[in-house]
Design a protein around this motif. Sequence first.
Motif, PDB file in Angstrom:
ATOM      1  N   GLU A 267      66.983 -15.682  56.802  1.00  0.00           N
ATOM      2  CA  GLU A 267      67.549 -16.203  58.070  1.00  0.00           C
ATOM      3  C   GLU A 267      68.907 -16.876  57.820  1.00  0.00           C
ATOM      4  OE1 GLU A 267      66.222 -15.384  60.829  1.00  0.00           O
ATOM      5  OE2 GLU A 267      64.450 -14.502  59.835  1.00  0.00           O
TER       6      GLU A 267
ATOM      7  N   LYS B  88      62.993 -10.880  54.968  1.00  0.00           N
ATOM      8  CA  LYS B  88      64.171 -11.273  55.744  1.00  0.00           C
ATOM      9  C   LYS B  88      64.711 -12.621  55.274  1.00  0.00           C
ATOM     10  CE  LYS B  88      63.078  -8.887  60.084  1.00  0.00           C
ATOM     11  NZ  LYS B  88      62.851  -9.063  61.545  1.00  0.00           N
TER      12      LYS B  88
ATOM     13  N   GLN C 101      71.104  -7.744  59.933  1.00  0.00           N
ATOM     14  CA  GLN C 101      70.025  -8.546  59.354  1.00  0.00           C
ATOM     15  C   GLN C 101      70.211  -8.665  57.847  1.00  0.00           C
ATOM     16  OE1 GLN C 101      67.136 -10.177  60.820  1.00  0.00           O
ATOM     17  NE2 GLN C 101      67.178 -11.006  58.735  1.00  0.00           N
TER      18      GLN C 101
END
Length: 323
Positions: free
Chosen positions: A323, A321, A225
């Motif tokens: 993407e 996060k 991630q």
Amino acid sequence: MPSQSAQVPNPAAAQVQLITISDEEAGQRIDNFLLRICKGVPKSHIYRVLRSGEVRVNKGRIDQTYRLAEGDMVRIPPIRVAEKAANTAPGAEFKIIFEDSHLLIIDKPAGVAVHGGSGVSYGVIEQLRASRPDAKFLELVHRLDRETSGVLLLAKKRSALTNLHEQIRDGEPDKRYFALVQGEWKNSRQHIKLPLHKYSTPDGERRVRVQADGMPSHTIFNLRQKYDGYALLEAELKTGRTHQIRVHLASSGFPIAGDDKYGDFALNRALQKADGDRAPLKRMFLHAHQITFVHPESGKQMTFNAPLPPECDRFLRSLSKVE
């Protein structure tokens, strides 16, 4: 089958001990056997009685390289050790992931050494032995750095230890780690092959650096991630060198968050305090989350996992996060 002895082994008592070697104790060198049986006795004294011929196996003299066989009768001369030299590690248990008659797998917390030495008076192995005084055998199969958390494998029988060490030499166990690094990681899967050399700092601290004539070392990193300024990686160890993951990442420009040896020290200081929505991180973000190996008795392949520790999970959840 446990050892049968004419007297209970007690290195503090000035008595002759006669010990019959069991199948689990067979195969080890006599010097290593004595160092384990005579806890608290200085190494130099053990080797002195070996050289003097006072230690006998089947009534005959042996040298320190002799390997014990099942059924051997070992005569240990009277050895007295000062009471203060005895093991004083406090007994402790750790979160057990799996246990049977051959293996003990625990989830080691960060900040705990796996064994004593280098300024550490005791570690996981000494604490487990102290908490399990009836255990006939308990040894580390592999090691984790003091600041690394996660899956730690121990053997409860010598046959299990020997088998697992053979698997490690053949590169069979699959060990996976989670590492959070600073920087913009690009590739979904990346091989890093950099030779590593161990050395000591002037104050005696053990360190590792990339060096052309170092030991061949190979780590595969899988991107799990991306975050704003960070990346969570899963590391696959193809070799098992000291500090391998840490040095491979730091030398590639991606230091592990919180690494106090090879990391970004200014970043580490900043991470120890909460900043807005970001949680604090007061440890190195390196966690041994999975191990796969063949059970030494059943021959079945087994996989065990340790969940990400709460402090690491909180820190990840507080990051944004990408993407």
